[in-house]
Design an enzyme around this catalytic site. Structure first.
Site, PDB file in Angstrom:
ATOM      1  N   SER A   7      32.914  86.522 -39.529  1.00 23.97           N
ATOM      2  CA  SER A   7      32.660  85.500 -40.541  1.00 23.97           C
ATOM      3  C   SER A   7      31.170  85.384 -40.755  1.00 23.97           C
ATOM      4  O   SER A   7      30.419  85.093 -39.818  1.00 23.97           O
ATOM      5  CB  SER A   7      33.209  84.146 -40.079  1.00 23.97           C
ATOM      6  OG  SER A   7      32.596  83.114 -40.829  1.00 23.97           O
ATOM      7  N   HIS A  32      34.676  88.378 -43.526  1.00 23.99           N
ATOM      8  CA  HIS A  32      35.318  87.084 -43.808  1.00 23.99           C
ATOM      9  C   HIS A  32      34.288  86.131 -44.428  1.00 23.99           C
ATOM     10  O   HIS A  32      33.213  85.910 -43.861  1.00 23.99           O
ATOM     11  CB  HIS A  32      35.860  86.525 -42.497  1.00 23.99           C
ATOM     12  CG  HIS A  32      36.651  85.273 -42.612  1.00 23.99           C
ATOM     13  ND1 HIS A  32      37.979  85.250 -42.991  1.00 23.99           N
ATOM     14  CD2 HIS A  32      36.320  83.968 -42.385  1.00 23.99           C
ATOM     15  CE1 HIS A  32      38.430  84.002 -42.977  1.00 23.99           C
ATOM     16  NE2 HIS A  32      37.439  83.198 -42.624  1.00 23.99           N
ATOM     17  N   ASP A  34      33.634  82.355 -45.788  1.00 25.81           N
ATOM     18  CA  ASP A  34      34.131  80.977 -45.679  1.00 25.81           C
ATOM     19  C   ASP A  34      33.556  80.116 -46.798  1.00 25.81           C
ATOM     20  O   ASP A  34      32.362  79.816 -46.812  1.00 25.81           O
ATOM     21  CB  ASP A  34      33.731  80.394 -44.315  1.00 25.81           C
ATOM     22  CG  ASP A  34      34.604  80.924 -43.203  1.00 25.81           C
ATOM     23  OD1 ASP A  34      35.838  80.893 -43.344  1.00 25.81           O
ATOM     24  OD2 ASP A  34      34.054  81.377 -42.178  1.00 25.81           O
ATOM     25  N   MET A  36      33.433  76.579 -48.658  1.00 28.74           N
ATOM     26  CA  MET A  36      33.680  75.147 -48.382  1.00 28.74           C
ATOM     27  C   MET A  36      33.063  74.299 -49.484  1.00 28.74           C
ATOM     28  O   MET A  36      31.966  74.603 -49.965  1.00 28.74           O
ATOM     29  CB  MET A  36      33.077  74.764 -47.038  1.00 28.74           C
ATOM     30  CG  MET A  36      33.513  75.650 -45.887  1.00 28.74           C
ATOM     31  SD  MET A  36      32.927  75.032 -44.310  1.00 28.74           S
ATOM     32  CE  MET A  36      33.410  76.391 -43.224  1.00 28.74           C
ATOM     33  N   HIS A  65      38.174  83.077 -47.685  1.00 28.83           N
ATOM     34  CA  HIS A  65      38.919  81.932 -47.136  1.00 28.83           C
ATOM     35  C   HIS A  65      38.455  80.685 -47.880  1.00 28.83           C
ATOM     36  O   HIS A  65      37.345  80.208 -47.654  1.00 28.83           O
ATOM     37  CB  HIS A  65      38.621  81.851 -45.632  1.00 28.83           C
ATOM     38  CG  HIS A  65      39.249  80.704 -44.918  1.00 28.83           C
ATOM     39  ND1 HIS A  65      38.915  80.357 -43.616  1.00 28.83           N
ATOM     40  CD2 HIS A  65      40.201  79.815 -45.296  1.00 28.83           C
ATOM     41  CE1 HIS A  65      39.633  79.318 -43.240  1.00 28.83           C
ATOM     42  NE2 HIS A  65      40.405  78.950 -44.239  1.00 28.83           N
ATOM     43  N   MET A  67      38.303  77.030 -48.457  1.00 26.12           N
ATOM     44  CA  MET A  67      38.528  75.686 -47.893  1.00 26.12           C
ATOM     45  C   MET A  67      38.054  74.683 -48.930  1.00 26.12           C
ATOM     46  O   MET A  67      37.042  74.000 -48.758  1.00 26.12           O
ATOM     47  CB  MET A  67      37.762  75.552 -46.565  1.00 26.12           C
ATOM     48  CG  MET A  67      38.404  76.386 -45.459  1.00 26.12           C
ATOM     49  SD  MET A  67      37.288  76.677 -44.071  1.00 26.12           S
ATOM     50  CE  MET A  67      36.424  78.108 -44.711  1.00 26.12           C
ATOM     51  N   MET A 136      44.868  78.390 -38.245  1.00 24.38           N
ATOM     52  CA  MET A 136      43.543  77.896 -37.848  1.00 24.38           C
ATOM     53  C   MET A 136      43.612  77.384 -36.408  1.00 24.38           C
ATOM     54  O   MET A 136      44.506  76.601 -36.059  1.00 24.38           O
ATOM     55  CB  MET A 136      43.090  76.748 -38.757  1.00 24.38           C
ATOM     56  CG  MET A 136      42.805  77.127 -40.195  1.00 24.38           C
ATOM     57  SD  MET A 136      41.517  78.373 -40.412  1.00 24.38           S
ATOM     58  CE  MET A 136      40.097  77.592 -39.614  1.00 24.38           C
ATOM     59  N   GLY A 144      31.419  77.710 -34.705  1.00 23.35           N
ATOM     60  CA  GLY A 144      30.998  77.336 -33.358  1.00 23.35           C
ATOM     61  C   GLY A 144      31.797  76.215 -32.708  1.00 23.35           C
ATOM     62  O   GLY A 144      31.326  75.627 -31.731  1.00 23.35           O
ATOM     63  N   ASP A 175      41.765  82.171 -36.916  1.00 25.30           N
ATOM     64  CA  ASP A 175      40.368  81.854 -37.248  1.00 25.30           C
ATOM     65  C   ASP A 175      39.960  80.573 -36.530  1.00 25.30           C
ATOM     66  O   ASP A 175      40.617  79.538 -36.672  1.00 25.30           O
ATOM     67  CB  ASP A 175      40.297  81.671 -38.777  1.00 25.30           C
ATOM     68  CG  ASP A 175      38.900  81.407 -39.304  1.00 25.30           C
ATOM     69  OD1 ASP A 175      37.934  81.406 -38.523  1.00 25.30           O
ATOM     70  OD2 ASP A 175      38.793  81.205 -40.529  1.00 25.30           O
TER      71      ASP A 175
HETATM   72  C1  DX5 Z   1      36.018  77.460 -39.807  1.00 28.53           C
HETATM   73  C2  DX5 Z   1      35.875  78.769 -40.580  1.00 28.53           C
HETATM   74  C3  DX5 Z   1      35.740  79.889 -39.644  1.00 28.53           C
HETATM   75  C4  DX5 Z   1      34.498  79.823 -38.809  1.00 28.53           C
HETATM   76  C5  DX5 Z   1      34.712  80.589 -37.558  1.00 28.53           C
HETATM   77  O1  DX5 Z   1      35.897  76.407 -40.633  1.00 28.53           O
HETATM   78  O2  DX5 Z   1      37.007  78.991 -41.370  1.00 28.53           O
HETATM   79  O3  DX5 Z   1      35.889  81.151 -40.273  1.00 28.53           O
HETATM   80  O4  DX5 Z   1      33.363  80.299 -39.439  1.00 28.53           O
HETATM   81  O5  DX5 Z   1      33.596  80.404 -36.762  1.00 28.53           O
HETATM   82  P1  DX5 Z   1      33.707  80.524 -35.183  1.00 28.53           P
HETATM   83  O6  DX5 Z   1      34.189  81.900 -34.902  1.00 28.53           O
HETATM   84  O7  DX5 Z   1      32.315  80.275 -34.758  1.00 28.53           O
HETATM   85  O8  DX5 Z   1      34.681  79.465 -34.727  1.00 28.53           O
HETATM   86 ZN    ZN Z   2      37.412  81.130 -42.094  1.00 28.45          ZN
END
Ligand code: DX5
Ligand code: ZN
Length: 222
Positions: A7, A32, A34, A36, A65, A67, A136, A144, A175
């Site tokens: 990611s 990947h 993300d 948001m 992805h 969100m 998830m 993190g 994920d």
């Molecule tokens: C969470 C995201 C993940 C995230 C994973 O909201 O969808 O893809 O970046 O990060 P780590 O691997 O650090 O949990």
């Molecule tokens: Zn993700």
């Protein structure tokens, strides 16, 4: 074989293309992305413009992805930006079947993500329309975070759901909090694609070492 999808959320955005190319060279399978919106999740990240920059930087599949609320409004923009697959959240899609149909109409595989509190039964009636199911293992919004162990039985159940529903070709993705300690458990529970942000880009010796540590932990599985 388990696929690894770093990611870019945890990458250095000042050197984004380089960071994407580093994991490609190190053997990543998908990139990947993300997305948001500050509504569906508290954080704000990236949109189609940055997705397009990622696409230009790599030959790997770009796994988007979403969100975000109202994902239907943006599907065409992300496909136009080069998304090779799109995953929406069950919780953001009251008309999920319509959204999945629209993603398919745009020509990319459609996925659905489930927050930790959302039951698998909420996608039971559309399993036939899924190319990917994302379980998830953190509450989405930030990289993190700590892996939620109580999701392991849900991953096993999701694996059975796909296998038993006439969709054995659909992919099970996990994920959140995936690192060298949790990755083997997630894989043994039936996940096929592991997303990892901080374990890759936050590794003290860099992303190549982070990806290698994950592969070493997975052993013959990856
Ligand atoms: C969470 C995201 C993940 C995230 C994973 O909201 O969808 O893809 O970046 O990060 P780590 O691997 O650090 O949990
Ligand atoms: Zn993700």
């Amino acid at each position: 074989m388990i696929l690894l999808a770093p990611s870019i959320l945890s990458a250095d955005f000042g050197r984004l293309a380089e960071q994407v190319q580093e994991v490609e060279r190190a053997g990543a399978d998908w990139i990947h992305v993300d997305v948001m919106d500050g509504h569906f999740v508290p954080n704000l990240t990236i949109g189609p413009v940055v997705t397009e920059a990622v696409k230009r930087a790599t030959r790997l599949p770009v796994d988007v992805h979403l969100m975000i609320e109202h994902p239907d409004r943006y599907l065409a923009d992300f496909v136009g930006a080069g998304a090779d697959r799109i995953t929406v959240h069950r919780e953001a899609c009251p008309h999920l079947h319509r959204t999945l149909s629209e993603i398919a109409r745009l020509g990319v595989p459609a996925g659905v993500a489930l927050n930790p509190a959302t039951p698998l039964s909420s996608v039971g009636d559309v399993v036939g329309d899924l190319e990917l199911l994302l379980v998830m293992t953190v509450n989405p919004g930030f990289g993190g975070q700590r892996f939620i162990r109580s999701m392991l039985p849900k991953i096993q159940e999701a694996s059975r759901l796909l296998a038993g529903s006439g969709r054995p070709e659909a992919v099970l993705q996990v994920d959140g909090g995936v690192d060298p300690l949790t990755a083997p458990e997630v894989a043994d529970a039936g996940a096929q694609v592991l997303v990892a942000g901080s374990a890759v880009y936050g590794h003290p010796d860099g992303a190549t070492a982070g990806l290698r540590a994950l592969r070493d932990a997975l052993g013959a599985r990856a």
